[in-house]
Write a protein that holds these residues in place. Sequence first.
Motif, PDB file in Angstrom:
ATOM      1  N   PRO A  55     -12.404 -38.213  -6.314  1.00  0.00           N
ATOM      2  CA  PRO A  55     -11.771 -36.967  -5.870  1.00  0.00           C
ATOM      3  C   PRO A  55     -10.687 -37.241  -4.843  1.00  0.00           C
ATOM      4  CG  PRO A  55     -13.986 -37.184  -4.946  1.00  0.00           C
ATOM      5  CD  PRO A  55     -13.833 -38.280  -5.951  1.00  0.00           C
ATOM      6  N   LYS A  56      -9.554 -36.591  -5.044  1.00  0.00           N
ATOM      7  CA  LYS A  56      -8.413 -36.788  -4.141  1.00  0.00           C
ATOM      8  C   LYS A  56      -7.433 -35.656  -4.368  1.00  0.00           C
ATOM      9  CE  LYS A  56      -5.757 -39.654  -7.361  1.00  0.00           C
ATOM     10  NZ  LYS A  56      -6.727 -39.514  -8.471  1.00  0.00           N
ATOM     11  N   GLY A  57      -6.429 -35.552  -3.471  1.00  0.00           N
ATOM     12  CA  GLY A  57      -5.386 -34.545  -3.637  1.00  0.00           C
ATOM     13  C   GLY A  57      -4.298 -34.712  -2.599  1.00  0.00           C
ATOM     14  N   LYS A  58      -3.228 -33.991  -2.780  1.00  0.00           N
ATOM     15  CA  LYS A  58      -2.072 -34.104  -1.890  1.00  0.00           C
ATOM     16  C   LYS A  58      -2.345 -33.463  -0.528  1.00  0.00           C
ATOM     17  CE  LYS A  58       1.220 -33.927  -5.745  1.00  0.00           C
ATOM     18  NZ  LYS A  58       2.302 -33.125  -6.380  1.00  0.00           N
ATOM     19  N   LEU A  59      -1.688 -34.009   0.487  1.00  0.00           N
ATOM     20  CA  LEU A  59      -1.769 -33.449   1.826  1.00  0.00           C
ATOM     21  C   LEU A  59      -0.976 -32.149   1.897  1.00  0.00           C
ATOM     22  CD1 LEU A  59      -2.618 -36.435   2.361  1.00  0.00           C
ATOM     23  CD2 LEU A  59      -1.360 -36.284   4.527  1.00  0.00           C
ATOM     24  N   ASP A  60      -1.519 -31.169   2.589  1.00  0.00           N
ATOM     25  CA  ASP A  60      -0.724 -30.000   2.937  1.00  0.00           C
ATOM     26  C   ASP A  60       0.285 -30.387   4.004  1.00  0.00           C
ATOM     27  OD1 ASP A  60      -2.159 -28.407   1.184  1.00  0.00           O
ATOM     28  OD2 ASP A  60      -3.563 -27.719   2.725  1.00  0.00           O
ATOM     29  N   GLY A 100       1.973 -31.133   7.217  1.00  0.00           N
ATOM     30  CA  GLY A 100       1.475 -31.344   8.560  1.00  0.00           C
ATOM     31  C   GLY A 100      -0.002 -31.677   8.652  1.00  0.00           C
ATOM     32  N   GLU A 101      -0.669 -31.835   7.530  1.00  0.00           N
ATOM     33  CA  GLU A 101      -2.108 -32.067   7.532  1.00  0.00           C
ATOM     34  C   GLU A 101      -2.424 -33.534   7.811  1.00  0.00           C
ATOM     35  OE1 GLU A 101      -5.878 -30.652   4.769  1.00  0.00           O
ATOM     36  OE2 GLU A 101      -4.051 -31.329   3.778  1.00  0.00           O
ATOM     37  N   HIS A 102      -3.468 -33.769   8.607  1.00  0.00           N
ATOM     38  CA  HIS A 102      -3.917 -35.131   8.865  1.00  0.00           C
ATOM     39  C   HIS A 102      -4.564 -35.679   7.599  1.00  0.00           C
ATOM     40  CE1 HIS A 102      -6.061 -38.543  10.568  1.00  0.00           C
ATOM     41  NE2 HIS A 102      -5.355 -38.399  11.669  1.00  0.00           N
ATOM     42  N   PRO A 103      -4.312 -36.962   7.243  1.00  0.00           N
ATOM     43  CA  PRO A 103      -4.894 -37.510   6.012  1.00  0.00           C
ATOM     44  C   PRO A 103      -6.419 -37.428   5.970  1.00  0.00           C
ATOM     45  CG  PRO A 103      -3.160 -38.945   6.810  1.00  0.00           C
ATOM     46  CD  PRO A 103      -3.363 -37.900   7.871  1.00  0.00           C
ATOM     47  N   LEU A 104      -7.089 -37.625   7.103  1.00  0.00           N
ATOM     48  CA  LEU A 104      -8.545 -37.569   7.083  1.00  0.00           C
ATOM     49  C   LEU A 104      -9.031 -36.158   6.777  1.00  0.00           C
ATOM     50  CD1 LEU A 104     -11.218 -39.026   7.467  1.00  0.00           C
ATOM     51  CD2 LEU A 104     -11.084 -38.503   9.909  1.00  0.00           C
ATOM     52  N   ARG A 105      -8.383 -35.169   7.349  1.00  0.00           N
ATOM     53  CA  ARG A 105      -8.763 -33.788   7.053  1.00  0.00           C
ATOM     54  C   ARG A 105      -8.505 -33.475   5.575  1.00  0.00           C
ATOM     55  NH1 ARG A 105      -6.896 -28.537   6.778  1.00  0.00           N
ATOM     56  NH2 ARG A 105      -8.331 -26.964   7.621  1.00  0.00           N
ATOM     57  N   ALA A 106      -7.372 -33.970   5.061  1.00  0.00           N
ATOM     58  CA  ALA A 106      -7.064 -33.735   3.645  1.00  0.00           C
ATOM     59  C   ALA A 106      -8.112 -34.390   2.747  1.00  0.00           C
ATOM     60  CB  ALA A 106      -5.677 -34.279   3.319  1.00  0.00           C
ATOM     61  N   ALA A 107      -8.565 -35.589   3.122  1.00  0.00           N
ATOM     62  CA  ALA A 107      -9.552 -36.290   2.310  1.00  0.00           C
ATOM     63  C   ALA A 107     -10.852 -35.496   2.228  1.00  0.00           C
ATOM     64  CB  ALA A 107      -9.810 -37.678   2.895  1.00  0.00           C
ATOM     65  N   VAL A 108     -11.330 -35.026   3.368  1.00  0.00           N
ATOM     66  CA  VAL A 108     -12.580 -34.254   3.385  1.00  0.00           C
ATOM     67  C   VAL A 108     -12.395 -32.935   2.635  1.00  0.00           C
ATOM     68  CG1 VAL A 108     -14.248 -33.100   4.882  1.00  0.00           C
ATOM     69  CG2 VAL A 108     -13.354 -35.346   5.518  1.00  0.00           C
ATOM     70  N   ARG A 109     -11.258 -32.296   2.847  1.00  0.00           N
ATOM     71  CA  ARG A 109     -10.997 -31.017   2.177  1.00  0.00           C
ATOM     72  C   ARG A 109     -10.940 -31.192   0.666  1.00  0.00           C
ATOM     73  NH1 ARG A 109      -6.572 -29.381   0.044  1.00  0.00           N
ATOM     74  NH2 ARG A 109      -5.224 -30.830   1.187  1.00  0.00           N
ATOM     75  N   GLU A 110     -10.240 -32.215   0.198  1.00  0.00           N
ATOM     76  CA  GLU A 110     -10.097 -32.411  -1.240  1.00  0.00           C
ATOM     77  C   GLU A 110     -11.436 -32.726  -1.900  1.00  0.00           C
ATOM     78  OE1 GLU A 110      -7.769 -31.994  -3.419  1.00  0.00           O
ATOM     79  OE2 GLU A 110      -6.145 -31.430  -2.070  1.00  0.00           O
ATOM     80  N   VAL A 111     -12.253 -33.532  -1.246  1.00  0.00           N
ATOM     81  CA  VAL A 111     -13.584 -33.811  -1.793  1.00  0.00           C
ATOM     82  C   VAL A 111     -14.381 -32.520  -1.909  1.00  0.00           C
ATOM     83  CG1 VAL A 111     -15.799 -34.932  -1.304  1.00  0.00           C
ATOM     84  CG2 VAL A 111     -13.667 -36.229  -1.075  1.00  0.00           C
ATOM     85  N   ALA A 112     -14.309 -31.682  -0.887  1.00  0.00           N
ATOM     86  CA  ALA A 112     -15.036 -30.415  -0.918  1.00  0.00           C
ATOM     87  C   ALA A 112     -14.501 -29.490  -2.014  1.00  0.00           C
ATOM     88  CB  ALA A 112     -14.944 -29.725   0.443  1.00  0.00           C
ATOM     89  N   GLU A 113     -13.171 -29.413  -2.151  1.00  0.00           N
ATOM     90  CA  GLU A 113     -12.584 -28.505  -3.133  1.00  0.00           C
ATOM     91  C   GLU A 113     -12.868 -28.951  -4.568  1.00  0.00           C
ATOM     92  OE1 GLU A 113      -8.795 -26.951  -0.417  1.00  0.00           O
ATOM     93  OE2 GLU A 113      -8.440 -28.177  -2.201  1.00  0.00           O
ATOM     94  N   GLU A 114     -12.869 -30.258  -4.812  1.00  0.00           N
ATOM     95  CA  GLU A 114     -13.022 -30.730  -6.187  1.00  0.00           C
ATOM     96  C   GLU A 114     -14.477 -30.893  -6.602  1.00  0.00           C
ATOM     97  OE1 GLU A 114     -10.672 -34.162  -7.076  1.00  0.00           O
ATOM     98  OE2 GLU A 114      -8.806 -33.028  -7.013  1.00  0.00           O
ATOM     99  N   THR A 115     -15.389 -31.114  -5.636  1.00  0.00           N
ATOM    100  CA  THR A 115     -16.763 -31.437  -5.994  1.00  0.00           C
ATOM    101  C   THR A 115     -17.796 -30.497  -5.375  1.00  0.00           C
ATOM    102  OG1 THR A 115     -17.158 -32.914  -4.119  1.00  0.00           O
ATOM    103  CG2 THR A 115     -16.085 -33.865  -6.057  1.00  0.00           C
ATOM    104  N   ASP A 116     -17.370 -29.642  -4.439  1.00  0.00           N
ATOM    105  CA  ASP A 116     -18.303 -28.818  -3.665  1.00  0.00           C
ATOM    106  C   ASP A 116     -19.281 -29.662  -2.853  1.00  0.00           C
ATOM    107  OD1 ASP A 116     -17.658 -26.017  -4.000  1.00  0.00           O
ATOM    108  OD2 ASP A 116     -18.088 -26.336  -6.120  1.00  0.00           O
TER     109      ASP A 116
END
Length: 293
Positions: A40-45, A47-63
Amino acid sequence: MTDEEPVRIRAAGGVAWRPGPNGVEVCLVHRPRYGDWSLPKGKLDTGEHPLRAAVREVAEETDVRAVPQVRLPTVRYRSEGRPKAVDYWSMRAAASGGFQPDTEVDEVRWLGVDEAVRQVSYPHDAEVIAAFAALPPVTNTVLLVRHAHAGKRGTWTGPDNGRPLDAQGLAQARALAELVALVRPVRLLAASARRCVQTLDPAAALLDLPIEVTGDLDEPKPGQQPDECALAAAARLTALAVAGESVAVCSQGKVIPGMLERLTGRADDFTTPKGGAWLLAFADDRLLTADRL
């Protein structure tokens, strides 16, 4: 693509893992648009920090709500002809449920590491999983923060311990609160300087946690040796790690480099800018990695 090419697309993701009946399992997603299996992965919003994007993308794609632990290799390749870089972290699955298939991800699988390596569609995903598998088991994480900007010491007329954050520092503290929340701390600890406590104030409000003030994280007082402070701070972080509770800690610029030298056992450049942070991963009382955020 080569490491010298400027990155046009920034993305982040994670190797989310959980204990399984036959060992560690990692999470893969199937993307119907590409017909592939991947991490699971996705693009950064913006101004978004990469670590926050990583956690967010995992949550959005896999719950899966996951706690980041160790930075894994960054993957570089071309996407639609443009250089792309994907930052990955290993992540302990803290909670999951409610996955609903959609047009982006229509299936999630938890697989053993060897099976996951065989399942993924791209060699670079297999390399990231292999890097995760090579890590010793992580027992705890600590987020270490240097206090945010507090103006210049020379322009403050009161005791230095009472010097407050300035406008820039307050903005940094608000941004740090999002990073602090990612590690799901159950305790917040700060050096006794006012600027250290203020740096954690937004995180304390966000997480509804008190801030514990401790002198073990303070800069040297008159007559005190820097090594003494570094040893005390390193011992305190080790004790927190052994206790097994995820914590966030705010200390000072004259303490953090010596503390990290003792925890890592190596002399390196651990200079930390104001408002900067480190993600520390421990195996019991041993520091495994110190990742600059």
